[in-house]
Design a protein around this motif. Structure first.
Motif, PDB file in Angstrom:
ATOM      1  N   ARG A 589       0.867  -1.184   0.000  1.00 33.11           N
ATOM      2  CA  ARG A 589       0.000   0.000   0.000  1.00 33.11           C
ATOM      3  C   ARG A 589       0.902   1.233   0.000  1.00 33.11           C
ATOM      4  NH1 ARG A 589       0.002  -2.244   4.922  1.00 33.11           N
ATOM      5  NH2 ARG A 589      -1.799  -3.522   4.376  1.00 33.11           N
ATOM      6  N   ARG A 590       0.308   2.366  -0.244  1.00 32.80           N
ATOM      7  CA  ARG A 590       1.091   3.610  -0.264  1.00 32.80           C
ATOM      8  C   ARG A 590       1.807   3.776   1.073  1.00 32.80           C
ATOM      9  NH1 ARG A 590       0.791   9.351   0.434  1.00 32.80           N
ATOM     10  NH2 ARG A 590       1.671  10.438  -1.377  1.00 32.80           N
ATOM     11  N   SER A 591       3.158   3.855   1.031  1.00 28.88           N
ATOM     12  CA  SER A 591       3.936   3.874   2.261  1.00 28.88           C
ATOM     13  C   SER A 591       5.188   4.720   2.086  1.00 28.88           C
ATOM     14  CB  SER A 591       4.355   2.450   2.670  1.00 28.88           C
ATOM     15  OG  SER A 591       3.235   1.601   2.797  1.00 28.88           O
ATOM     16  N   ARG A 592       5.705   5.144   3.230  1.00 32.20           N
ATOM     17  CA  ARG A 592       6.997   5.823   3.267  1.00 32.20           C
ATOM     18  C   ARG A 592       8.059   4.767   3.538  1.00 32.20           C
ATOM     19  NH1 ARG A 592       8.805   9.629   8.239  1.00 32.20           N
ATOM     20  NH2 ARG A 592      11.000   9.940   7.628  1.00 32.20           N
ATOM     21  N   VAL A 593       9.056   4.684   2.660  1.00 27.73           N
ATOM     22  CA  VAL A 593      10.101   3.679   2.801  1.00 27.73           C
ATOM     23  C   VAL A 593      11.447   4.373   2.980  1.00 27.73           C
ATOM     24  CG1 VAL A 593       8.809   2.046   1.390  1.00 27.73           C
ATOM     25  CG2 VAL A 593      10.566   3.462   0.335  1.00 27.73           C
ATOM     26  N   GLN A 594      12.358   3.690   3.666  1.00 26.76           N
ATOM     27  CA  GLN A 594      13.710   4.193   3.876  1.00 26.76           C
ATOM     28  C   GLN A 594      14.716   3.129   3.474  1.00 26.76           C
ATOM     29  OE1 GLN A 594      13.850   5.324   8.022  1.00 26.76           O
ATOM     30  NE2 GLN A 594      13.011   7.374   7.621  1.00 26.76           N
TER      31      GLN A 594
END
Length: 670
Positions: A589-594
């Motif tokens: 799903r739409r996510s913030r990744v690092q």
């Protein structure tokens, strides 16, 4: 061999009244008017002739030494040549034989002015630099009381007070050399090229005819030089200003000046003051109307050479920043409607070439060119009707002058044909990634969907053995072109792409790259830069890609892995990057990744791609993000919000030699 000494005579006349008799000893009458003009000019600024008049004869290349006893104060010295002497040089030496002043003009008279603290003996070395004939030397004193001094009698000071180097009483100035000091000047003015709180000396230069005037200051302080016209006290009347040319102790102004009164300021940066030497040189410049009447012919198919050294900035152009350099006109006659190309080449200036229907009519410009296919070139191309034209060799920089060459090519409107002109003789693209070509002689044989109707074209064949990325662009061109990539030559339905650049992924096979004019009148030289990147290794690497796990770190190495991918933040201008590894991440799903990459032994780069295999547009089109730190051991971090989907992470080296072990951490921030 003993040389016969030159005849040197101290004339028994000490004033102008007896000059005619002195000149008559050589049988000439032309010397007297020139000397009288110099004498009268000095007298007009309050100078009186002192001491004897020396005279003699000189042959070209010979010199004579004239002893002079100079009193304390300022003295003007004139060495005036008669009939046959075209250029007189003069150098004043002190008692130790050191040069005190030197005239550098190319004139039949040499004019100097020096200021000394005490009376002493000097020697004036007079040389016949060009021509042979009689000469006269005399000295004048009086006039200004300041530290500066007039270079010659060509200027006139304001009457009513002695010249002291201010706007109210400027020091007279003309061609020659002057020494002075700003230490006792006044602080009333400043030039536009540098703020100044320093003292300045003001000189008045009267220009009687159109001239190229060069003024150079050599100082023992940080000097500033500026020139105003008509109104000495008005900063808006400034003609030019210069500081630090080429260093802080030198300033230089060179301009073509119309007849009038000019004020020359020797100033200092900040609070700097001190002594200086100023040299003024002038050269007569012909008016545009006269240049137009005597413009030489530039024949079609010919090359000519010339210089703009004696020319003015008489015409401007629609390109080349208005072409503010000195310009030289050439007459061009076309017998029939034709293709025309004129190339100006210069290593001395940044060239601009332009053409008018009427030499002196700025509204009649029909073409202008400021760039070309080679360094130092400016090319002008187009289709032109029969008739007479004027071609100008010009330059970008204001009043820039120098040597140049012009070459003119003429062809029929439809062209004559050239190698690679059609499908049957398409030129094979081989090992050279930069191919020089020319559409000037080409016909319109192929065409493309984005080219102009009737535009000339040249065709190249490209053999692609495996699935590859094809990139092509025009690095230099004399006229605007477009590029077309086709599967079948001459068949527009098989065209893959058309535009100023090509960047396409293609299957194996033979293709045709067409360089086509953007319009019917667009033709000329060009350089085609092209490359083919084999994507087969990239495709194999994308078949089985290890996945990164949220919250986990992986270790690996790029050593020996091969350079399969390129990243936009490394390997600039299409240069190769290092060996690389690729990983996959799945974002449900739409996510913030690092992502954090640590590589202690090499300069690494980290990228996220939305496509594993390059498609049209290459790495930049496939990438979502790219980071590359400059030093080994620094972490490359990407913090990015991604839409749901599968992405590929590339660990790369910034250059072909950058490779080694690394650690890659991945986590999803909810």
């Amino acid at each position: 061999m003993t040389r016969k000494p030159l005849r040197l005579r101290a004339a028994p006349c000490a004033g102008l009244a007896l000059l005619a008799a002195c000149a008559a000893t050589h049988g000439g009458g032309a010397l007297e008017p020139r000397f009288v003009a110099v004498h009268n000019a000095f007298a007009a600024v309050g100078l009186a002739q002192v001491g004897p008049i020396h005279e003699g004869m000189l042959s070209e290349g010979r010199e004579v030494r004239v002893p002079l006893d100079l009193a304390a104060g300022c003295t003007a010295v004139a060495a005036v040549g008669g009939d046959g002497l075209r250029d007189v040089d003069a150098t004043l030496l002190d008692a130790q034989g050191r040069p005190v002043a030197h005239d550098t003009t190319n004139e039949p008279q040499a004019l100097l002015r020096v200021c000394v603290d005490a009376a002493d003996g000097y020697v004036l070395v007079v040389k016949a630099a060009s021509g042979s004939g009689p000469w006269v030397v005399a000295t004048w004193q009086g006039g200004g009381t300041g530290d500066g001094s007039p270079a010659s009698g060509g200027a006139t000071a304001q009457r009513g007070r002695d010249a002291d180097g201010t706007c109210d009483a400027p020091l007279p100035l003309a061609a020659g050399t002057v020494t002075g000091s700003t230490a006792h000047g006044e602080h009333e003015n400043a030039g536009s090229c540098d703020a100044s709180d320093s003292r300045e000396l003001v000189y008045q230069l009267d220009v009687a005819q159109r001239e190229r005037v060069s003024i150079e200051v050599e100082a023992k302080f940080d000097s500033v030089l500026y020139v105003r016209r008509d109104d000495c006290t008005d900063p808006s009347a400034e003609v030019d200003c210069n500081d630090d040319a080429p260093d802080r102790t030198h300033s230089r102004v060179e301009r073509v000046l119309e007849p009038g009164r000019y004020f020359v300021f020797v100033d200092g940066y900040s609070h700097d003051t001190g002594s200086f030497k100023m040299t003024v040189a002038t050269t007569y410049v012909v008016a545009l109307a006269d240049e137009c009447r005597r413009a030489p012919a530039l024949a079609p198919g010919s090359s000519v050479s010339g210089t703009t050294a004696a020319m003015g900035n008489d015409v401007q152009a629609s390109c080349g920043d208005s072409a503010e350099g000195a310009d030289a006109p050439w007459r061009m006659d076309l017998a029939t409607r034709s293709r025309l190309r004129v190339v100006e080449h210069s290593d001395a200036v940044t060239p601009v070439v332009h053409m008018r229907r009427a030499c002196a009519d700025e509204q009649s410009e029909v073409a202008c060119g400021e760039g070309g296919a080679s360094a130092g070139d400016a090319a002008m191309t187009g289709l032109f009707d029969a008739g007479g034209y004027t071609v100008f060799a010009d330059a970008h920089e204001r009043d820039a002058t120098g040597q140049y060459t012009l070459h003119a090519d003429v062809a029929p409107p439809a062209g004559t044909g050239t190698p690679g002109d059609g499908c049957g003789d398409a030129v094979l693209l081989g090992a050279d990634p930069n191919v020089a070509g020319d559409t000037f002689w080409a016909r319109d044989d192929v065409g493309s969907t984005c080219s102009g109707s009737g535009a000339a074209d040249v065709v190249y064949r490209l053999d692609v053995p495996r699935r590859s990325r094809v990139v092509a662009s025009l690095q230099a061109e004399e006229a605007p072109h477009v590029l077309a990539l086709s599967r079948r030559c001459g068949d527009r339905s098989s065209e893959v792409a058309c535009g100023r650049e090509l960047d396409e992924v293609v299957a194996p096979g033979s293709y045709y790259v067409t360089v086509d004019g953007a319009a019917e009148d667009a033709f000329g030289r060009f350089v085609l830069a092209w490359s083919v990147e084999d994507l087969s290794a990239q495709s194999r690497a994308c078949v089985s890609v290890p996945a990164l796990v949220d919250g986990a770190a992986v270790t690996g190495t790029t050593s020996g892995m091969g350079d399969k991918f390129s990243v936009s933040c490394a390997g600039g201008d299409g240069a190769a990057t290092g060996p690389d590894r690729v990983y996959a991440i799945s974002v449900p799903r739409r996510s913030r990744v690092q992502l954090a990459l640590t590589a202690s032994g090499f300069d690494a780069a980290l990228a996220i791609r939305k496509n594993c295999v390059d498609a049209t547009g290459g790495a930049k089109a496939a990438e979502v993000a790219c980071e590359a730190e400059g030093d080994p051991g620094q972490r490359d971090v990407i913090d990015k919000t991604l839409e749901a989907g599968t992405y590929w992470v590339v660990v790369d080296g910034q250059s072909p030699n950058d490779q080694g072990p690394f650690t890659l951490e991945y986590r999803v921030v909810r």
